[in-house]
Motif scaffolding. Structure first.
Motif, PDB file in Angstrom:
ATOM      1  N   ALA A  51     -43.531 123.700  25.367  1.00 31.45           N
ATOM      2  CA  ALA A  51     -42.563 122.927  25.239  1.00 31.45           C
ATOM      3  C   ALA A  51     -41.092 123.587  25.285  1.00 31.45           C
ATOM      4  N   PHE A  52     -40.885 124.848  24.523  1.00 29.84           N
ATOM      5  CA  PHE A  52     -39.924 125.390  24.613  1.00 29.84           C
ATOM      6  C   PHE A  52     -39.416 125.933  25.842  1.00 29.84           C
ATOM      7  N   SER A  53     -40.378 126.312  26.971  1.00 28.37           N
ATOM      8  CA  SER A  53     -40.131 126.756  28.021  1.00 28.37           C
ATOM      9  C   SER A  53     -39.630 125.426  29.090  1.00 28.37           C
ATOM     10  N   LEU A  54     -39.882 124.361  28.702  1.00 24.43           N
ATOM     11  CA  LEU A  54     -39.474 123.229  29.180  1.00 24.43           C
ATOM     12  C   LEU A  54     -38.483 122.173  28.412  1.00 24.43           C
ATOM     13  N   LYS A  55     -37.444 123.097  27.664  1.00 19.34           N
ATOM     14  CA  LYS A  55     -36.672 122.487  26.863  1.00 19.34           C
ATOM     15  C   LYS A  55     -35.441 121.780  27.664  1.00 19.34           C
ATOM     16  N   ASP A  56     -35.340 122.388  28.746  1.00 19.43           N
ATOM     17  CA  ASP A  56     -33.980 121.868  29.859  1.00 19.43           C
ATOM     18  C   ASP A  56     -34.704 120.958  30.910  1.00 19.43           C
ATOM     19  N   GLU A  57     -35.912 120.404  30.835  1.00 19.21           N
ATOM     20  CA  GLU A  57     -36.342 119.671  31.730  1.00 19.21           C
ATOM     21  C   GLU A  57     -36.476 118.206  31.286  1.00 19.21           C
ATOM     22  N   ALA A  58     -36.324 117.318  32.087  1.00 17.00           N
ATOM     23  CA  ALA A  58     -36.440 115.824  31.874  1.00 17.00           C
ATOM     24  C   ALA A  58     -37.803 115.369  32.441  1.00 17.00           C
ATOM     25  N   LYS A  59     -38.289 115.918  33.468  1.00 20.96           N
ATOM     26  CA  LYS A  59     -39.427 115.488  34.272  1.00 20.96           C
ATOM     27  C   LYS A  59     -40.188 116.667  35.000  1.00 20.96           C
ATOM     28  N   VAL A  60     -41.331 116.826  34.782  1.00 21.44           N
ATOM     29  CA  VAL A  60     -42.067 117.931  35.882  1.00 21.44           C
ATOM     30  C   VAL A  60     -43.436 117.323  35.824  1.00 21.44           C
ATOM     31  N   GLU A  61     -44.044 117.980  36.927  1.00 21.13           N
ATOM     32  CA  GLU A  61     -45.591 117.608  37.362  1.00 21.13           C
ATOM     33  C   GLU A  61     -46.706 118.106  36.531  1.00 21.13           C
ATOM     34  N   MET A  62     -47.460 117.016  35.930  1.00 18.82           N
ATOM     35  CA  MET A  62     -48.267 116.912  35.154  1.00 18.82           C
ATOM     36  C   MET A  62     -49.379 118.032  35.570  1.00 18.82           C
ATOM     37  N   PRO A  63     -49.582 119.100  34.762  1.00 19.17           N
ATOM     38  CA  PRO A  63     -50.530 120.066  35.045  1.00 19.17           C
ATOM     39  C   PRO A  63     -52.161 119.517  35.286  1.00 19.17           C
ATOM     40  N   LYS A  64     -52.923 120.131  36.024  1.00 19.89           N
ATOM     41  CA  LYS A  64     -54.072 119.205  36.425  1.00 19.89           C
ATOM     42  C   LYS A  64     -54.785 119.324  35.213  1.00 19.89           C
ATOM     43  N   ALA A  65     -54.952 120.299  34.426  1.00 21.16           N
ATOM     44  CA  ALA A  65     -55.864 120.371  33.198  1.00 21.16           C
ATOM     45  C   ALA A  65     -55.480 119.456  31.902  1.00 21.16           C
ATOM     46  N   TRP A  66     -54.241 118.970  32.058  1.00 21.36           N
ATOM     47  CA  TRP A  66     -53.619 118.520  30.760  1.00 21.36           C
ATOM     48  C   TRP A  66     -54.303 117.159  30.139  1.00 21.36           C
ATOM     49  N   PRO A  67     -54.734 116.140  31.233  1.00 22.05           N
ATOM     50  CA  PRO A  67     -55.404 115.027  30.548  1.00 22.05           C
ATOM     51  C   PRO A  67     -56.300 115.304  29.685  1.00 22.05           C
ATOM     52  N   GLU A  68     -57.221 116.327  30.042  1.00 23.48           N
ATOM     53  CA  GLU A  68     -58.395 116.901  29.382  1.00 23.48           C
ATOM     54  C   GLU A  68     -58.186 117.589  28.007  1.00 23.48           C
ATOM     55  N   LEU A  69     -56.831 118.250  28.032  1.00 18.73           N
ATOM     56  CA  LEU A  69     -56.454 118.922  26.917  1.00 18.73           C
ATOM     57  C   LEU A  69     -55.896 117.889  25.879  1.00 18.73           C
ATOM     58  N   ARG A  70     -55.106 116.937  26.546  1.00 21.08           N
ATOM     59  CA  ARG A  70     -54.562 115.887  25.557  1.00 21.08           C
ATOM     60  C   ARG A  70     -55.703 115.182  25.000  1.00 21.08           C
ATOM     61  N   ASN A  71     -56.878 114.690  25.589  1.00 16.62           N
ATOM     62  CA  ASN A  71     -57.680 113.879  25.112  1.00 16.62           C
ATOM     63  C   ASN A  71     -58.706 114.661  24.133  1.00 16.62           C
ATOM     64  N   ALA A 125     -44.944 112.907  27.559  1.00 22.18           N
ATOM     65  CA  ALA A 125     -43.850 112.427  28.116  1.00 22.18           C
ATOM     66  C   ALA A 125     -43.222 112.880  29.315  1.00 22.18           C
ATOM     67  N   LEU A 126     -43.095 114.079  29.126  1.00 25.69           N
ATOM     68  CA  LEU A 126     -42.456 115.100  30.199  1.00 25.69           C
ATOM     69  C   LEU A 126     -43.247 114.996  31.531  1.00 25.69           C
ATOM     70  N   PHE A 127     -44.334 115.280  31.247  1.00 22.82           N
ATOM     71  CA  PHE A 127     -45.474 114.861  32.398  1.00 22.82           C
ATOM     72  C   PHE A 127     -45.632 113.568  32.889  1.00 22.82           C
ATOM     73  N   GLY A 128     -44.890 112.614  32.465  1.00 21.15           N
ATOM     74  CA  GLY A 128     -45.011 111.351  32.937  1.00 21.15           C
ATOM     75  C   GLY A 128     -45.979 110.614  32.642  1.00 21.15           C
ATOM     76  N   ASP A 129     -46.480 110.781  31.289  1.00 16.60           N
ATOM     77  CA  ASP A 129     -47.847 110.142  30.948  1.00 16.60           C
ATOM     78  C   ASP A 129     -47.266 108.563  30.456  1.00 16.60           C
ATOM     79  N   GLN A 130     -47.538 107.539  31.173  1.00 14.00           N
ATOM     80  CA  GLN A 130     -47.121 106.278  30.870  1.00 14.00           C
ATOM     81  C   GLN A 130     -47.575 105.697  29.498  1.00 14.00           C
ATOM     82  N   THR A 131     -48.842 105.992  29.284  1.00  8.09           N
ATOM     83  CA  THR A 131     -49.534 105.592  27.898  1.00  8.09           C
ATOM     84  C   THR A 131     -48.662 106.186  26.852  1.00  8.09           C
ATOM     85  N   VAL A 132     -48.195 107.390  26.739  1.00  7.98           N
ATOM     86  CA  VAL A 132     -47.196 107.968  25.754  1.00  7.98           C
ATOM     87  C   VAL A 132     -45.766 107.415  25.724  1.00  7.98           C
ATOM     88  N   LEU A 133     -45.548 107.290  27.039  1.00  8.11           N
ATOM     89  CA  LEU A 133     -44.105 106.514  27.228  1.00  8.11           C
ATOM     90  C   LEU A 133     -44.143 104.943  26.652  1.00  8.11           C
TER      91      LEU A 133
END
Length: 427
Positions: A327-347, A368-376
């Motif tokens: 999260a700290f590495s992305l503190k200046d970002e509004a939107k970035v591409e979702m990493p492929k392994a993120w959905p599995e990690l989130r679940n 939210a930064l990765f564009g997850d509509q469920t979280v938004l």
């Protein structure tokens, strides 16, 4: 203002090798002694202060040792100290030069080293007054560069004239282009770690032209007991080829005794940073193994700043701290591409002491930064619910605003009627 380490031959021995610097507001000369701490130094007040002026217009700005072993100080005569933007308040028409000498041993000298022979210049490297050492070495360097240095003065003659294998020998050979493999070999096995560290520095200072083999550098990184030597190796990393950087940096990263060193974890990282994008898996594996937390943090932080790095990083995330670094590495970002392994990690979730699993705030922020509509959608619902605690709604608002969520606009409009949100919503 101004810094000098006294290595002259006039002042008493208690001042030798100590650091002196001007204290503008104190109108005095600060006297410090240095204590080696890890790869660097700590400085402490050494007592025996030798200069304090009661004159408010004594504003010293520089100091250095002279050929007579005394110390020469310059000042300007003014009551203005510093940082005054009004040039008209500065008196630039005067200034003073002082000589600080020890009366019992002081003798004036008249020196013109430009008229001294090459052999005599070499012998001056053993002089107790460092003014003669430095200036004679500079003259030898200039003569060597101009092709005027005595051709009957080969490297072994320099060592013989000085009668030792000291640091002065190494510096003189380097200045006169007389360093060769045998000299470096002897210096790298020298009992003084300062000599060993300088041998590394002088042999690696030109990018792509190191005088030491990869095997030698790696062996030093693995086995030399001195943090000063390891700092020299870390400082050399920007000038080495990628393969050597990986090997040497990885070896340096395994010295757990350096984990709290003021410089080493950062210097290893600075050297490694330029090659780590070539192999994220290798870099993140090093972050797993190194006993240096700040180095591991730097690697993971950097991985989070690129799409390829994030893909590799998300596969390795295990702790809440790992999530916070992403999260700290992305503190200046509004939107970035979702990493492929993120959905599995989130679940699956990463357990946290107080914020367990999927709904942890950091996880929601990243989703939210990765564009997850469920979280938004969850954030919109939370923001619109006036029964929820204000801090939670504030966090939801900040996240939706940050991601530029267009579907939140009607909710934002309604928030204009809530005094707690008005000034945040209007922009």
């Amino acid at each position: 203002v101004g810094t000098m380490i006294y290595n002259g031959d006039n002042w008493p021995a208690i001042y030798r090798d100590h650091l002196f610097t001007h204290n503008l507001h104190g109108h005095q000369l600060n006297h410090q002694h240095m204590v080696r701490t890890g790869s660097g130094y700590e400085t402490f007040h050494a007592g025996y202060d030798l200069l304090h002026s009661s004159a408010p217009d004594y504003i010293p700005v520089d100091l250095q040792t002279g050929p007579d072993g005394a110390v020469y100080v310059i000042d300007w005569t003014d009551t203005q100290h510093c940082h005054n933007p009004d040039d008209e308040k500065w008196d630039r028409s005067n200034g003073r030069i002082y000589r600080i000498s020890w009366k019992e041993t002081y003798k004036p000298v008249k020196v013109d080293l430009g008229k001294v022979s090459d052999v005599e210049l070499v012998k001056l490297q053993a002089n107790r007054n460092d003014w003669h050492v430095r200036n004679s070495r500079r003259l030898m360097m200039e003569r060597a560069a101009a092709g005027r240095l005595d051709k009957d003065l080969p490297p072994h003659s320099i060592a013989q004239l000085l009668g030792s294998d000291s640091l002065e020998v190494l510096w003189t050979l380097h200045a006169t282009k007389g360093i060769h493999d045998a000299t470096l070999g002897d210096s790298l096995s020298h009992p003084d770690d300062i000599v060993r560290s300088w041998a590394i520095q002088l042999s690696t200072e030109e990018a792509g032209k190191t005088k030491l083999s990869n095997e030698t550098l790696l062996k030093l990184a693995q086995a030399d007991p001195s943090p000063t030597v390891r700092l020299a190796l870390a400082s050399a990393l920007p000038n080495l080829d990628a393969k050597t950087v990986w090997e040497v940096a990885s070896a340096l990263a395994m010295h757990g005794e350096d984990k709290d060193d003021r410089f080493l974890p950062k210097m290893i990282w600075f050297g490694l940073a330029r090659v780590i994008e070539q192999d994220w898996a290798r870099g993140l594996a090093l972050a797993e193994k190194t006993p240096m937390p700040s180095l591991a943090d730097s690697i993971r932080w950097f991985a989070g700043k690129s799409a390829e790095g994030r893909d590799a990083l998300v596969k390795t995330l295990k702790t809440p701290r790992d999530l916070k670094l992403l999260a700290f590495s992305l503190k200046d970002e509004a939107k970035v591409e979702m990493p492929k392994a993120w959905p599995e990690l989130r679940n699956r979730g990463i357990p946290a002491p107080k914020e367990g699993g999927r709904n942890a705030p950091v996880t929601d922020e990243l989703s939210a930064l990765f564009g997850d509509q469920t979280v938004l959608s969850e954030m919109r619902t939370l923001l619109a619910d006036t029964t929820k605690p204000l801090p939670q709604r504030r966090a939801a608002f900040d996240l939706l605003k940050r991601t530029g969520d267009a579907e939140s606009t009607p909710i934002f409009a309604k928030l204009l009627d809530e005094p707690a949100f008005t000034t945040a919503v209007i922009p």
